[in-house]
Design a protein around this motif. Structure first.
Motif, PDB file in Angstrom:
ATOM      1  N   SER A 467       0.709  -1.298   0.033  1.00  0.00           N
ATOM      2  CA  SER A 467       0.037  -0.063   0.127  1.00  0.00           C
ATOM      3  C   SER A 467       0.826   1.291  -0.104  1.00  0.00           C
ATOM      4  O   SER A 467       2.031   1.343   0.443  1.00  0.00           O
ATOM      5  CB  SER A 467      -0.939   0.195   1.182  1.00  0.00           C
ATOM      6  N   HIS A 468       0.267   2.395  -0.380  1.00  0.00           N
ATOM      7  CA  HIS A 468       0.845   3.756  -0.387  1.00  0.00           C
ATOM      8  C   HIS A 468       1.932   3.838  -1.418  1.00  0.00           C
ATOM      9  O   HIS A 468       3.234   4.184  -0.768  1.00  0.00           O
ATOM     10  CB  HIS A 468       1.157   4.162   1.027  1.00  0.00           C
ATOM     11  N   ASN A 469       1.729   3.312  -2.273  1.00  0.00           N
ATOM     12  CA  ASN A 469       2.899   3.601  -3.457  1.00  0.00           C
ATOM     13  C   ASN A 469       2.224   4.094  -4.871  1.00  0.00           C
ATOM     14  O   ASN A 469       0.971   4.635  -4.957  1.00  0.00           O
ATOM     15  CB  ASN A 469       3.352   2.005  -3.541  1.00  0.00           C
ATOM     16  N   ASN A 470       3.068   3.956  -6.011  1.00  0.00           N
ATOM     17  CA  ASN A 470       2.487   4.412  -7.173  1.00  0.00           C
ATOM     18  C   ASN A 470       2.443   3.282  -8.221  1.00  0.00           C
ATOM     19  O   ASN A 470       2.624   3.423  -9.282  1.00  0.00           O
ATOM     20  CB  ASN A 470       3.296   5.596  -7.677  1.00  0.00           C
ATOM     21  N   PRO A 494      -3.416   4.237  -6.879  1.00  0.00           N
ATOM     22  CA  PRO A 494      -4.482   4.633  -7.822  1.00  0.00           C
ATOM     23  C   PRO A 494      -4.546   4.320  -9.101  1.00  0.00           C
ATOM     24  O   PRO A 494      -5.536   3.923  -9.772  1.00  0.00           O
ATOM     25  CB  PRO A 494      -4.291   6.319  -8.019  1.00  0.00           C
ATOM     26  N   TYR A 495      -3.359   3.433  -9.467  1.00  0.00           N
ATOM     27  CA  TYR A 495      -3.419   2.901 -10.900  1.00  0.00           C
ATOM     28  C   TYR A 495      -3.387   1.266 -11.072  1.00  0.00           C
ATOM     29  O   TYR A 495      -3.168   0.640 -12.045  1.00  0.00           O
ATOM     30  CB  TYR A 495      -2.312   3.529 -11.912  1.00  0.00           C
ATOM     31  N   GLY A 498      -8.030  -4.526 -10.555  1.00  0.00           N
ATOM     32  CA  GLY A 498      -8.507  -6.037 -10.428  1.00  0.00           C
ATOM     33  C   GLY A 498      -8.594  -6.370  -8.849  1.00  0.00           C
ATOM     34  O   GLY A 498      -8.522  -5.576  -7.816  1.00  0.00           O
ATOM     35  N   SER A 499      -9.291  -7.472  -8.725  1.00  0.00           N
ATOM     36  CA  SER A 499      -9.713  -8.096  -7.293  1.00  0.00           C
ATOM     37  C   SER A 499      -8.401  -8.006  -6.441  1.00  0.00           C
ATOM     38  O   SER A 499      -7.363  -8.416  -6.919  1.00  0.00           O
ATOM     39  CB  SER A 499     -10.281  -9.321  -7.585  1.00  0.00           C
ATOM     40  N   PRO A 500      -8.578  -7.776  -5.075  1.00  0.00           N
ATOM     41  CA  PRO A 500      -9.764  -7.540  -4.500  1.00  0.00           C
ATOM     42  C   PRO A 500     -10.345  -5.700  -4.458  1.00  0.00           C
ATOM     43  O   PRO A 500     -10.952  -5.431  -3.572  1.00  0.00           O
ATOM     44  CB  PRO A 500      -9.491  -7.688  -3.130  1.00  0.00           C
ATOM     45  N   LEU A 501      -9.485  -5.160  -5.430  1.00  0.00           N
ATOM     46  CA  LEU A 501      -9.705  -3.673  -5.596  1.00  0.00           C
ATOM     47  C   LEU A 501     -11.402  -3.288  -6.382  1.00  0.00           C
ATOM     48  O   LEU A 501     -11.501  -4.297  -7.123  1.00  0.00           O
ATOM     49  CB  LEU A 501      -8.770  -3.159  -6.238  1.00  0.00           C
ATOM     50  N   PRO A 502     -11.688  -2.270  -6.016  1.00  0.00           N
ATOM     51  CA  PRO A 502     -13.186  -1.973  -6.849  1.00  0.00           C
ATOM     52  C   PRO A 502     -13.004  -1.778  -8.209  1.00  0.00           C
ATOM     53  O   PRO A 502     -13.811  -1.819  -9.102  1.00  0.00           O
ATOM     54  CB  PRO A 502     -13.952  -0.864  -5.789  1.00  0.00           C
ATOM     55  N   ASN A 503     -11.636  -0.996  -8.431  1.00  0.00           N
ATOM     56  CA  ASN A 503     -11.535  -0.697  -9.991  1.00  0.00           C
ATOM     57  C   ASN A 503     -11.062  -1.708 -10.676  1.00  0.00           C
ATOM     58  O   ASN A 503      -9.991  -2.244 -10.356  1.00  0.00           O
ATOM     59  CB  ASN A 503     -10.742   0.827  -9.815  1.00  0.00           C
ATOM     60  N   THR A 514      -2.256   4.634 -17.061  1.00  0.00           N
ATOM     61  CA  THR A 514      -1.266   4.223 -15.856  1.00  0.00           C
ATOM     62  C   THR A 514      -0.248   5.765 -15.826  1.00  0.00           C
ATOM     63  O   THR A 514      -0.280   6.496 -16.656  1.00  0.00           O
ATOM     64  CB  THR A 514      -0.411   3.317 -16.436  1.00  0.00           C
ATOM     65  N   PRO A 515       0.690   5.777 -15.033  1.00  0.00           N
ATOM     66  CA  PRO A 515       1.486   6.757 -14.912  1.00  0.00           C
ATOM     67  C   PRO A 515       2.203   6.764 -15.875  1.00  0.00           C
ATOM     68  O   PRO A 515       2.821   7.855 -16.546  1.00  0.00           O
ATOM     69  CB  PRO A 515       2.339   6.541 -13.494  1.00  0.00           C
TER      70      PRO A 515
END
Length: 592
Positions: A467-470, A494-495, A498-503, A514-515
């Motif tokens: 978590s908390h990266n790019n 933020p980019y 896929g599962s388990p994320l909602p986006n 993507t960045p």
């Protein structure tokens, strides 16, 4: 039998009856039964210890450890003047250790640890009652409720004592200077309320192999005289309030295997002189939670046998040394617990010549050690399996730069924590080679790129935090990643998709959202600006170049305007004729 008396099992009765019969047989001439042993440990014995146990005068060894006995220790027990070894550990005895303990001139092994004892009369009386213990080599009173201060001359009053265990009690006051001058093998005063400075008077006695002063209230600087203890194997000074800088050189500690200085207030840099020549046998270096600054010296890579490197919660800067992959102790197939090519020596204490039985060797060297490490997001205290732990924790610092690819050579690592730094770049692509990883934390950095395709091959991984990266791209769906269903371990990327994320991931999302694609768009914007700038410059140059020429050349200007008038006249005449024809045609159509 009364309820508060010890309820002996048949096997115990056999032992006690044999002891009584042996006492009778001695008067008849059976000299070969002059020594009897009593082994009653781990038998679930309950109740109090019978007072008539003092009648077994021929007992030389009594072990009733790991039972459920309670109450006070009977005074009659100390009438067993032939007793050489007594083990009452892991029970619930309370009260004071009786004054009559001082009558045992033949005692060489005494273990009353892990009870509820709250005082020691023979310590309160000073050296007069302890002096008879000329042969005592092992004393363990740890894990009780013993309070008060240590006797001033504790290092001298038991001249044969080798192992002193007083940890996990309520002792206060300062550490007596006499401990510096003792001939102990082990000094364990951990988990007490001792205060003041550690005496700086340690002498090389060629036999002291463990000092454990952890979890007290000790202050002052690191005693430089520790460097003279050439036989030292274990040094635990963690969880105190020690200040000052780390010693630049402890060149005499060739056998040191654990150096735990964590949870203090030490400052300054990690000495670059700490190399394989200083600590050729070092397995655990724990400097966690201090105020250390500067960079991680590359010389630390020379500690070939290092298995635990904990530099977390400091103020370290700079990058992770690329040579970090040279720590062979963290590599499968290359680790070793040997010291200078040999196994660490085990100190075998021998019973005094007056005792006709062999004394068991002290407990295994590693089994007595404990170190606390953060693994899988929790603080875990490792004891029995400490020699098998392989961990690297560099978290909570100010480290910058890229994660070196060489770190993936450490195939024996169980835990890797690089969180809460300023690291950037991608996760090493070959991280899947670290097959032993059970815990991986790279959160709170500036890492970018995708999650490497090799990471799902970390089949032992049980804890992950990115978590908390790019990070960007899809989350892997293979192998171990199928078990990571907590979205928090990927949060604030933020980019990522896929599962388990909602986006969820979509076609083209990687190239447009993507960045990296954002960077391409930025490049395109720059190109557009440059393109229009060139057009504007060209237009301005051409326009003002033409107007400037007409302004300077009068005949050119007149000729140009005449040409313009002629062209305008031609256009006007053509327009008038065309309009006239259209009107004439429209009128004809109207009449018709």
């Amino acid at each position: 039998m009364e309820d508060n008396e010890l309820d002996f099992s048949p096997l115990v009765c056999v032992h006690l009856l044999a002891a009584k019969f042996a006492f009778i047989f001695l008067h008849v001439g059976f000299a070969f039964i002059a020594v009897l042993d009593g082994y009653l440990s781990t038998n679930a014995l309950e109740g109090v210890l019978l007072s008539n146990i003092g009648q077994l005068v021929n007992l030389t060894r009594l072990d009733i450890s790991s039972n459920k006995l309670h109450g006070s220790i009977p005074q009659s027990l100390w009438n067993l003047v032939n007793l050489g070894s007594l083990d009452l550990s892991n029970n619930s005895f309370n009260g004071l250790i009786p004054e009559s303990l001082g009558q045992h001139v033949n005692m060489y092994h005494l273990d009353i640890s892990s009870n509820k004892l709250d005082g020691i009369k023979f310590m309160e009386k000073g050296s007069r009652l302890i002096m008879p213990y000329l042969n005592l080599w092992y004393l363990n009173l740890s894990h009780n409720q013993i309070s008060g201060s240590l006797p001033k001359y504790i290092g001298h009053i038991m001249p044969s004592l080798g192992d002193l265990y007083l940890g996990n009690n309520l002792l206060n006051g300062s550490i007596p200077i006499s401990l510096c001058q003792s001939k102990f093998f082990t000094i364990d005063l951990s988990n007490n309320n001792l205060s003041g400075e550690i005496p700086n008077c340690w002498e090389d006695n060629q036999r002291l192999y463990e000092i454990n002063l952890s979890s007290n209230k000790l202050e002052g600087t690191f005693p430089s005289s520790f460097g003279s203890l050439s036989s030292l194997l274990w040094l635990h000074l963690n969880n105190n309030s020690l200040k000052g800088e780390l010693p630049g050189s402890l060149t005499n500690l060739k056998q040191l295997m654990i150096l735990d200085l964590g949870d203090n207030q030490l400052s300054g840099n990690i000495p670059s002189s700490w190399t394989t020549y200083t600590f050729p046998s070092l397995h655990i270096l724990r400097l966690r939670k201090n105020m250390l600054s500067g960079s991680i010296p590359s010389q630390i890579c020379q500690l070939k046998l290092l298995k635990v490197l904990d530099l977390s919660l400091n103020k370290l800067e700079g990058s992770i040394p690329w040579c970090i992959g040279n720590l062979q102790g963290m590599t499968l197939g290359k680790s070793s617990y040997k010291v200078n090519g040999k196994q660490p020596h085990k100190l075998i204490a021998k019973a005094p010549s007056s005792v006709s039985i062999n004394v068991p060797a002290p407990p295994g060297l590693w089994s007595n050690q404990d170190v606390t490490e953060v693994m899988k997001g929790m603080e875990l205290e490792y004891t029995k399996i400490l020699e098998l732990v392989v961990n690297m924790d560099l978290s909570h610092n100010n480290l910058v730069g890229f994660i070196p690819n060489e770190i993936t050579w450490l195939t024996g690592l169980h835990g890797l924590n690089l969180s809460k730094n300023q690291l950037k770049g991608e996760i090493p692509q070959m991280i899947g080679d670290m097959k032993s990883l059970e815990s991986l934390d790279m959160s709170h950095n500036h890492l970018s790129g995708t999650i490497p395709n090799s990471m799902p091959y970390l089949t032992s991984l049980g804890h992950l935090n990115l978590s908390h990266n790019n990070l960007s791209g899809p989350i892997p769906k293979d192998n171990q990643f199928l078990t990571f269903n907590d979205p928090s371990i990927y949060a604030y990327n933020p980019y990522l998709c896929g599962s388990p994320l909602p986006n969820m991931c979509h076609t083209g999302e990687i190239s447009h959202g993507t960045p990296e694609s954002k960077g391409d768009e930025d490049d395109n914007e720059v190109e557009k600006v440059l393109f229009y700038f060139v057009i504007a410059v060209g237009f301005a140059t051409g326009l003002w170049g033409f107007i400037g020429t007409l302004w300077l050349k009068k005949n050119w200007r007149h000729a140009y305007f005449r040409w313009v008038e002629d062209v305008a006249d031609k256009i006007y005449v053509a327009f008038v004729i065309k309009v006239a024809k259209i009107k004439k045609k429209m009128m004809r159509n109207h009449v018709h």
